[in-house]
Design an enzyme around this catalytic site. Structure first.
Site, PDB file in Angstrom:
ATOM      1  N   ARG A 100       0.838  -1.189   0.000  1.00  0.00           N
ATOM      2  CA  ARG A 100       0.000   0.000   0.000  1.00  0.00           C
ATOM      3  C   ARG A 100       0.881   1.250   0.000  1.00  0.00           C
ATOM      4  NH1 ARG A 100      -4.888   1.905  -1.419  1.00  0.00           N
ATOM      5  NH2 ARG A 100      -6.006   3.007   0.227  1.00  0.00           N
ATOM      6  N   THR A 113      -9.111   0.396 -10.250  1.00  0.00           N
ATOM      7  CA  THR A 113      -8.324  -0.631  -9.598  1.00  0.00           C
ATOM      8  C   THR A 113      -8.453  -1.835 -10.514  1.00  0.00           C
ATOM      9  OG1 THR A 113      -8.953   0.268  -7.466  1.00  0.00           O
ATOM     10  CG2 THR A 113      -8.259  -2.023  -7.460  1.00  0.00           C
ATOM     11  N   THR A 124      -3.855  -0.727  -7.509  1.00  0.00           N
ATOM     12  CA  THR A 124      -4.668   0.416  -7.916  1.00  0.00           C
ATOM     13  C   THR A 124      -3.877   1.702  -8.053  1.00  0.00           C
ATOM     14  OG1 THR A 124      -6.676   1.645  -7.320  1.00  0.00           O
ATOM     15  CG2 THR A 124      -5.239   1.058  -5.512  1.00  0.00           C
ATOM     16  N   ASP A 172      -7.814   8.423  -0.185  1.00  0.00           N
ATOM     17  CA  ASP A 172      -8.387   7.358   0.652  1.00  0.00           C
ATOM     18  C   ASP A 172      -8.261   7.661   2.148  1.00  0.00           C
ATOM     19  OD1 ASP A 172      -9.349   5.864  -1.392  1.00  0.00           O
ATOM     20  OD2 ASP A 172      -7.850   4.277  -1.282  1.00  0.00           O
ATOM     21  N   SER A 185      -9.876  -0.615   0.699  1.00  0.00           N
ATOM     22  CA  SER A 185     -10.921  -1.647   0.661  1.00  0.00           C
ATOM     23  C   SER A 185     -10.507  -2.836  -0.190  1.00  0.00           C
ATOM     24  CB  SER A 185     -12.214  -1.060   0.080  1.00  0.00           C
ATOM     25  OG  SER A 185     -12.671  -0.014   0.884  1.00  0.00           O
ATOM     26  N   GLY A 225     -13.317  -1.408  -7.359  1.00  0.00           N
ATOM     27  CA  GLY A 225     -14.607  -0.767  -7.051  1.00  0.00           C
ATOM     28  C   GLY A 225     -14.650   0.039  -5.773  1.00  0.00           C
ATOM     29  N   GLY A 226     -13.503   0.499  -5.262  1.00  0.00           N
ATOM     30  CA  GLY A 226     -13.512   1.314  -4.042  1.00  0.00           C
ATOM     31  C   GLY A 226     -14.175   0.553  -2.911  1.00  0.00           C
TER      32      GLY A 226
HETATM   33  O1  DON Z   1      -7.678   1.086  -1.954  1.00  0.00           O
HETATM   34  C1  DON Z   1      -8.858   1.379  -2.118  1.00  0.00           C
HETATM   35  O2  DON Z   1      -9.747   0.958  -1.421  1.00  0.00           O
HETATM   36  C2  DON Z   1      -9.242   2.295  -3.260  1.00  0.00           C
HETATM   37  N1  DON Z   1      -8.163   3.158  -3.596  1.00  0.00           N
HETATM   38  C3  DON Z   1      -9.664   1.469  -4.420  1.00  0.00           C
HETATM   39  C4  DON Z   1     -10.187   2.321  -5.541  1.00  0.00           C
HETATM   40  C5  DON Z   1     -10.933   1.537  -6.518  1.00  0.00           C
HETATM   41  O3  DON Z   1     -11.144   0.371  -6.381  1.00  0.00           O
HETATM   42  C6  DON Z   1     -11.469   2.269  -7.669  1.00  0.00           C
HETATM   43  N2  DON Z   1     -11.930   1.336  -8.635  1.00  0.00           N
HETATM   44  N3  DON Z   1     -12.445   0.733  -9.281  1.00  0.00           N
END
Ligand code: DON
Length: 583
Positions: free
Chosen positions: A121, A391, A409, A433, A463, A483-484
């Site tokens: 990360r 992502t 991501t 984030d 996430s 997908g956040g």
């Molecule tokens: O790490 C995370 O939770 C977010 N930065 C992920 C962002 C994300 O999945 C956007 N995408 N589709």
């Protein structure tokens, strides 16, 4: 493939939706790589599958999948293939594939051994503190780039578990960048979208990703990335170190200095990927492994499954209003815990009873069987005011049973939109984030709680939830999604469909998804759910749920494996295309 885990007492009736999707899936002729046949209404191409008895690679991009399979055929293992796929995606899926971002890799070294989490990360630069940003103004700028973790993460995985030489694994990405590759409709759309959104001030983005004749990209066009080819060549020859302390580091720092960015040479040199113990969730006869903090995915899943057991979720008809209601109410409660307590473990402390059975039982029984609980009522102590993508996930297994589940991501689509000048790659905008305004929690979903506030060197809460499911020490399922915050629920729904409700993996990936994240207090459902089951939506509304519709949720490229027969099934989610290929 149906992962038979136990006999469900009196297998429940399936809803109309399940039968409909079941037909779609059963129509599939699972030869080497065959698209699922179109089912009635709009189920066409919800999944693409590949069947094999050796290794398998499933990713969002066909050239990246093919590069990974070539590594397996060259006697590489799943980690070798993962390095190649991750680097190839930097070239072929630039909205999310990255060396300028970060992620999480769940890795099962071999049957009988415990999975590990390679956590890479991003971190906040040392100069970052809570009041440095106004996110609205800086969403697309080098100021919101976290210190990238991807290359040190891949290096860590490769140095411990890889078999082939590093340079062999980087070579396919260099080739794809240098010779170019044919883009598909998905990538054409993704490129055209960012080129339209980003103004002329993002000159390097336009130079690198714009079509040379200035027109829109079309499927079948060729994308060449000579700057990136040179960067990757350096990474092949010098190793990932060049990115952190060498010429590439110098290029990144030069960009920071020219654009009011925060990242320094020291931030880059000091970045470390971590080996962490995954969250382990024993569930009936399997064990689910998911990433620990700073990803919230593992803890959320570790709360959800015991709650669903307590509620006897498996006894409700799959896809019925009561089943969807119970899942949603669980999501709502778990996401409140996420908002209250979760953050970088080096900075935040969890309540010691977070996962205690009694606490989860109490949470389960706070759910009304037929009424939505308003989200605000769950947190009277919190001051709540009114108030994209991208992502990518890939799944790999090899013929020896090593498995890799990797999500990484740039945060939003094409991250910060800042391409490091001359280097041909994007920087993330992962700083978004963090919880931005201390104390500001809004009904629209902004969170202001303390554990995930910005601090120098801190990892922002994620996430991302790459998951491995093991039975008797063998990997039987690999899944994950972009997908956040929806990632956690996409993964939870896939796992629940397979493990609790006994659906075949293809169907679990194809069926409509839904999401609740505590705030905003709403269920977001995929449009296919509304199109096929309007009465379900009406039922949910009658229970007091606010339901809104989205086009698609997640992109869960997954693998099911049957250790007894050796059969491996790759299932590529078609929400953003994707391609599964057997070794
Ligand atoms: O790490 C995370 O939770 C977010 N930065 C992920 C962002 C994300 O999945 C956007 N995408 N589709």
């Amino acid at each position: 493939m149906r992962i038979r885990l136990w006999n469900r007492p009196g297998n429940k009736r399936l809803s109309v939706l399940s039968i409909w999707l079941g037909v779609a899936v059963l129509l599939t002729v699972p030869t080497h790589t065959v698209l699922a046949q179109a089912a009635p209404v709009r189920a066409a191409r919800r999944v693409q599958t590949a069947i094999g008895t050796n290794g398998m690679v499933v990713s969002v991009s066909r050239p990246a999948t093919e590069a990974g399979v070539a590594v397996l055929r060259d006697d590489g293992n799943a980690v070798d293939a993962a390095v190649t796929v991750a680097l190839a995606l930097q070239v072929t899926w630039p909205e999310a594939g990255n060396i300028g971002g970060g992620g999480f890799m769940l890795l099962h070294p071999k049957p009988g051994e415990s999975p590990v989490c390679i956590e890479y990360r991003e971190t906040a630069p040392a100069a970052a503190h809570a009041l440095t940003f106004d996110l609205k103004e800086t969403t697309h700028s080098s100021r919101v780039a976290g210190v990238p973790g991807t290359l040190r993460g891949l290096q860590l995985a490769h140095s411990r578990y890889g078999r082939l030489p590093w340079s062999r694994l980087v070579a396919p990405a260099i080739e794809l960048a240098r010779q170019g590759f044919e883009i598909d409709a998905s990538l054409a759309t993704s490129l055209n979208k960012v080129l339209k959104a980003a103004g002329p001030e993002y000159a390097e983005l336009h130079r690198v990703y714009g079509k040379p004749d200035g027109r829109s990209w079309q499927a079948g066009d060729r994308l060449l990335q000579p700057d990136l080819a040179r960067t990757l060549q350096r990474i092949a020859e010098q190793g990932p170190e060049d990115f952190y302390t060498g010429e590439i580091a110098r290029q990144i720092v030069a960009e920071m200095q020219s654009s009011d960015g925060l990242m320094t040479q020291q931030d880059l040199a000091g970045y470390l990927a971590q080996v962490r113990e995954p969250v382990r969730i024993p569930f009936r006869d399997v064990e689910i492994y998911a990433p620990p903090l700073p990803s919230s995915g593992g803890l959320c899943l570790a709360e959800m499954f015991p709650i669903w057991e307590e509620l006897h979720l498996g006894e409700h008809d799959h896809g019925s209003p009561s089943s969807v209601h119970l899942k949603v109410e669980t999501m709502r409660r778990v996401f409140l815990d996420r908002a209250r307590y979760f953050g970088d473990p080096d900075f935040a402390t969890l309540p010691p009873d977070l996962l205690d059975r009694d606490r989860l039982r109490t949470l389960a029984h706070s759910i009304s069987p037929d009424h939505a609980t308003p989200s605000r009522d769950l947190a009277p102590d919190l001051d709540i005011v009114d108030g994209g993508t991208s992502t990518t996930h890939f799944s790999i297994v090899d013929s020896a049973g090593m498995a890799v589940s990797n999500t990484y991501t740039l945060e939003q689509s094409f991250g910060s939109w800042v391409v490091v000048p001359g280097a041909g790659f994007l920087l993330n905008n992962e700083m978004g984030d963090f919880n931005w305004k201390p104390g500001l929690t809004t009904t629209t979903g902004r969170i202001g709680t303390a554990p995930n506030l910005v601090a120098p060197g801190k990892r922002m809460l994620s996430s991302q939830s790459p998951v491995l499911v093991l039975r008797d020490g063998q990997t039987v399922l690999v899944t994950g999604s972009p997908g956040g915050r929806t990632i956690i629920n996409t993964v939870a729904l896939v796992l629940c469909s397979v493990l609790v409700e006994g659906l075949p993996l293809q169907q679990a990936i194809a069926e409509p998804r839904f999401h609740h994240q505590w705030l905003p207090d709403q269920i977001v459902v995929e449009q296919s759910l509304q199109a096929t089951q309007p009465e379900l939506i009406e039922n949910l509304r009658r229970m007091g749920h606010h339901v809104v519709v989205t086009k698609a949720q997640g992109d869960a490229h997954s693998i099911a494996r049957d250790p007894a027969s050796g059969r491996v099934e790759g299932v590529a989610d078609q929400r953003r295309r994707g391609f599964a290929q057997a070794e």
